[in-house]
Design an enzyme around this catalytic site. Structure first.
Site, PDB file in Angstrom:
ATOM      1  N   ASP A 133       0.869  -1.173   0.000  1.00 30.78           N
ATOM      2  CA  ASP A 133       0.000   0.000   0.000  1.00 30.78           C
ATOM      3  C   ASP A 133       0.912   1.231   0.000  1.00 30.78           C
ATOM      4  O   ASP A 133       1.720   1.404   0.903  1.00 30.78           O
ATOM      5  CB  ASP A 133      -0.865  -0.056   1.274  1.00 30.78           C
ATOM      6  CG  ASP A 133      -1.905   1.065   1.304  1.00 30.78           C
ATOM      7  OD1 ASP A 133      -1.856   1.941   0.421  1.00 30.78           O
ATOM      8  OD2 ASP A 133      -2.742   1.053   2.213  1.00 30.78           O
ATOM      9  N   ASP A 184      -3.142   2.649  -5.862  1.00 26.23           N
ATOM     10  CA  ASP A 184      -2.014   2.637  -4.936  1.00 26.23           C
ATOM     11  C   ASP A 184      -1.847   1.332  -4.169  1.00 26.23           C
ATOM     12  O   ASP A 184      -1.009   1.242  -3.293  1.00 26.23           O
ATOM     13  CB  ASP A 184      -2.145   3.811  -3.951  1.00 26.23           C
ATOM     14  CG  ASP A 184      -3.497   3.818  -3.249  1.00 26.23           C
ATOM     15  OD1 ASP A 184      -4.363   3.008  -3.633  1.00 26.23           O
ATOM     16  OD2 ASP A 184      -3.692   4.621  -2.340  1.00 26.23           O
ATOM     17  N   GLU A 185      -2.667   0.322  -4.478  1.00 30.70           N
ATOM     18  CA  GLU A 185      -2.528  -0.946  -3.757  1.00 30.70           C
ATOM     19  C   GLU A 185      -2.330  -2.090  -4.742  1.00 30.70           C
ATOM     20  O   GLU A 185      -2.901  -2.095  -5.826  1.00 30.70           O
ATOM     21  CB  GLU A 185      -3.786  -1.225  -2.918  1.00 30.70           C
ATOM     22  CG  GLU A 185      -4.032  -0.197  -1.829  1.00 30.70           C
ATOM     23  CD  GLU A 185      -5.280  -0.530  -1.008  1.00 30.70           C
ATOM     24  OE1 GLU A 185      -5.604  -1.714  -0.859  1.00 30.70           O
ATOM     25  OE2 GLU A 185      -5.917   0.424  -0.526  1.00 30.70           O
TER      26      GLU A 185
END
Lengths: 366, 414
Positions: free
Chosen positions: B9, B105-106
């Site tokens: 993350d 973003d993950e």
């Protein structure tokens, strides 16, 4: 007009001419089949692009002619019991009476007056081929015709005769399909482009026939004459792509491979490489040590296939749209083929002996 | 054998990237917010300073300002974030080909097979975390576990810049004590339903009878129960993150009004140049060209047309845009601002099907434009110019860098 013929013969005839009837035409008469009883019974369909006429065996009691709606008439004949069919047209009432066994139809018909006659094709540039050969020539090239309406000429197939050599060529910019055949006798040189649609229809009709077919062409038209039926088609106008210069002579690596094995491998790899959203995932070919390795690696997963091949030249890696290979390999009847690769640029598939076909495929750049 | 799954993350992703590009913001509370004028004025992301002042994602800008008076509000730059996201993905792909994106973003990574090459999951997680820090300048927190659900919980446990390992031995103390809302897919509504039946922690959920949960929550109940017990078996699927960008465009209000076709042509090329460069930089091609015109009386029109094929070259975009302009403007007014935008985008795949028809020229044009990109990146935007711009008249500009990009040029999502 009054006549009797067998349901089967009539059904076959209707089936053939129906291929030239357009269901969507704005003119009702073009949605019809012309039935002409003269010395023989002749059926005609014509959508002004393609026209087909077909002679059907029958007993004619009274001469005459009429136009019936192709779809309805075709369905009726198809569903009638297998027995003799009688057709009786009364011009005053404008009704065709169809009798067969215990069935009786009365359908509204149109006068044959407005039906466009098939264009005359002068019997120039004539040659004759067996229907099975013509079938092969079409089947082995037609898949590569273009679909881009902006390049209308490429939606057709080039048929050219030069020094008694007959060539069928189709191409769409990404690949070329070329099929050659040496003709016997004295054949004039010519070059013409037949719409892909026409050839597709002929292919369907030829499934049922085995005979010699005479082919004539004039400036705008081509005529296929099989005796009991004739097909006339408009030709495409314009300059066909100069394909000869596009097919490379040089290569870096040559392999000889079993056609069916290669086809099966690529068909399996294709299962992984097809992707939604119109994205094109390639299959990668890697040549080394008499081995052809085919891989594809996509969001769905990955696949690896290995094939033993006879190989000449250097190790090489190149990627393709698998469909282009599959479509070419499916129509090749030879057990083994040669494939000539270049690391950048087209690859060509040729027979191990002779020069009866060339399939050229351009790679995907990564 | 247990799988080894990582969940990475990128911490405060948007805000971190903004701080990286504007170092002076680093020690101030920063929030990335949608633009107020288009009524998207909410906080999309914030940095730690803003967070500690109580700023929350999803609240209106004015609410955030009330809590945190010195808050610096910046507009989002999605293309920039996308580039960082892709760079991070490249790092992940050095360790495994099984990378699944979950938002921008993950990512989940399955590194089960990579252990022999790079060491165990924890070692790989540390390597990745350090590389993201040194190569991208932002931080990541990574969870390591034997299923995707626990890996994700792990990445949430310690932030920023940390690695948390959850094993079959320690999951009861690490995971089961957490509130049930920390579990993936347990939202507000489910949490309330679970609270009604006395389930407050993930451990409570794991201990409940699955049949009872199915009765209360439907099919989901059993799924959540298996999540809580670490029975989740869903594989890490290889998927790309697709940013829902609909178009890329630039518009420019000029120093003086445009009065002739020639003026417009120059500006169309300036704008198309920048649009095409950005299409290429972010690996897109587009098919629809749109122009917008604001005249000296401030009335505004938009017109569009279609190209034959997808493109990312300046000349093709500019030609089309100019053609549309000539069809739609009668010069009853002078022009104050002009915009060029390309829509109907597709990712310009890494793969280009070669053709032996005239596409050759198109490929050459694209290669030419890409070469110009390279020259400009070394020697500056004005090192290579179109001859047309010699007629300049003070209209030349570099919209890519000279801060005249209207933020409304990005239309993201619905």
């Amino acid at each position: 007009m009054k006549l009797v013929c067998s349901r089967e013969n009539l059904h076959n005839g209707v089936n053939i001419v129906q291929k030239a009837v357009s269901a969507k035409s704005t003119m009702p008469i073009l949605q019809g089949i012309l039935i002409e009883a003269g010395d023989t019974l002749k059926l005609t369909g014509n959508d002004l692009e393609i026209g087909i006429e077909c002679v059907v065996e029958s007993d004619i009691m009274e001469k005459g002619s009429v136009v019936v709606n192709a779809k309805m008439f075709g369905e009726i004949i198809r569903k009638l019991p297998d027995s003799d069919v009688s057709l009786d047209y009364n011009e005053e009432s404008g009704i065709v009476v169809i009798k067969c066994g215990k069935s009786l139809f009365k359908i509204h018909a149109m006068s044959s007056e407005g039906f466009p006659a098939l264009p005359e094709v002068k019997k120039e540039n004539s040659f004759s081929v067996e229907s099975s050969l013509l079938r092969d020539l079409i089947r082995q090239t037609i898949f590569a015709v273009g679909t881009d309406e902006f390049r209308a000429i490429l939606t057709g197939c080039l048929i050219e005769s030069k020094n008694n050599e007959l060539n069928f060529v189709a191409l769409d910019g990404f690949r070329i399909a070329l099929r050659k055949h040496n003709l016997e006798g004295d054949i004039p040189d010519f070059s013409l482009v037949v719409p892909g649609k026409t050839l597709n229809e002929i292919l369907k009709i030829l499934q049922y026939t085995d005979c010699d077919i005479a082919i004539y062409n004039s400036k705008n038209q081509i005529l296929f004459d099989a005796g009991n039926f004739k097909l006339v088609s408009r030709l495409l106008e314009g300059e066909f792509f100069n394909y000869r210069n596009a097919i490379p002579e040089d290569f870096e690596t040559k392999i000889t491979v079993d056609t069916k094995e290669l086809l099966s491998s690529i068909e399996r790899a294709y299962l992984i490489s097809i992707e939604e959203q119109g994205r094109n995932y390639p299959v990668d070919f890697k040549l080394y040590n008499d081995t052809l390795m085919i891989t594809s690696d996509t969001t769905k997963g990955s696949v690896k296939e290995e094939l033993e091949v006879e190989m000449e030249g250097s190790d090489l890696e190149v990627s393709f749209n698998p469909l282009y290979f599959i479509e070419a390999l499916r129509v090749i009847d030879d057990e083994k083929i040669n494939i000539y690769f270049r690391s950048i640029g087209a690859c060509t598939i040729k027979p191990t002996e002779g020069n009866s076909f060339v399939y050229m495929i351009l790679p995907l750049l990564k | 054998m247990d799988r080894v799954i990582l969940h990475s993350d990128l911490n405060n992703f948007y805000a971190s990237v903004e701080c990286l590009y504007n170092p002076e913001l680093r020690d101030k509370p920063v929030a990335v917010c949608g633009s107020q004028s288009t009524r998207h004025g909410i906080v999309l992301a914030k940095n730690y300073h803003a967070k500690s002042a109580g700023v929350k994602t999803g609240e209106a800008i004015w609410e955030a300002r009330n809590k945190c008076p010195g808050l610096v509000v910046v507009p989002p730059n999605y293309l920039l974030y996308l580039r960082f996201s892709m760079s991070a993905r490249k790092i992940y792909e050095d360790y495994t080909n099984l990378v699944e994106s979950f938002g921008i973003d993950e990512n989940w990574l399955d590194v089960t097979e990579s252990a022999r090459l790079f060491g165990d999951g924890e070692r790989i997680a540390f390597q990745i975390k350090e590389r993201i820090k040194s190569e991208l300048g932002i931080t990541a927190s990574i969870g390591v576990s034997y299923n995707k659900i626990f890996a994700k919980i792990g990445s949430d446990l310690k932030k920023p810049d940390a690695v948390t390992v959850i094993t079959p031995e320690n999951y009861k103390e690490k995971v089961w004590t957490l509130p049930v809302g920390d579990l993936l897919y347990v939202g507000r509504v489910t949490r309330r339903k679970l609270a009604d039946i006395g389930i407050l922690t993930i451990g409570d959920l794991a201990g409940a009878s699955p049949k009872f949960l199915v009765r209360k929550l439907g099919k989901w109940g059993e799924m959540l129960w298996s999540f809580a017990n670490g029975y989740d078996q869903t594989p890490v699927a290889r998927t790309d993150y697709e940013l829902p960008i609909k178009g890329i465009g630039n518009s420019l209000t000029t120093h003086r009004d445009l009065t002739t076709n020639e003026d417009v042509k120059i500006l169309v090329y300036v704008l198309s140049d920048s649009v095409a460069e950005r299409l290429r930089r972010h690996h897109f091609k587009g098919k629809a060209v749109q122009i917008s015109i604001r005249d000296s009386k401030l009335s505004y029109i938009e017109r569009q047309g279609q190209l034959d094929t997808y493109t990312c070259t300046c000349s093709e975009i500019a030609q089309k845009a100019y053609e549309i302009f000539l069809d739609s403007w009668d010069w009853s007014q002078n022009i104050r601002a002009l915009g060029v935008r390309v829509t109907s985008l597709i990712p310009s795949d890494r793969h280009v099907q070669l053709s032996f028809l005239d596409d050759d020229r198109r490929l050459k044009r694209e290669l030419l434009d890409r070469s110009i990109d390279k020259i400009r990146s070394r020697f500056g935007h004005y090192s290579v110019q179109r001859a047309l711009l010699l007629k300049d008249n003070g209209l030349n500009a570099n919209p890519v860098e000279e801060n005249v990009i209207h933020p409304v040029a990005y239309h993201v999502g619905q």
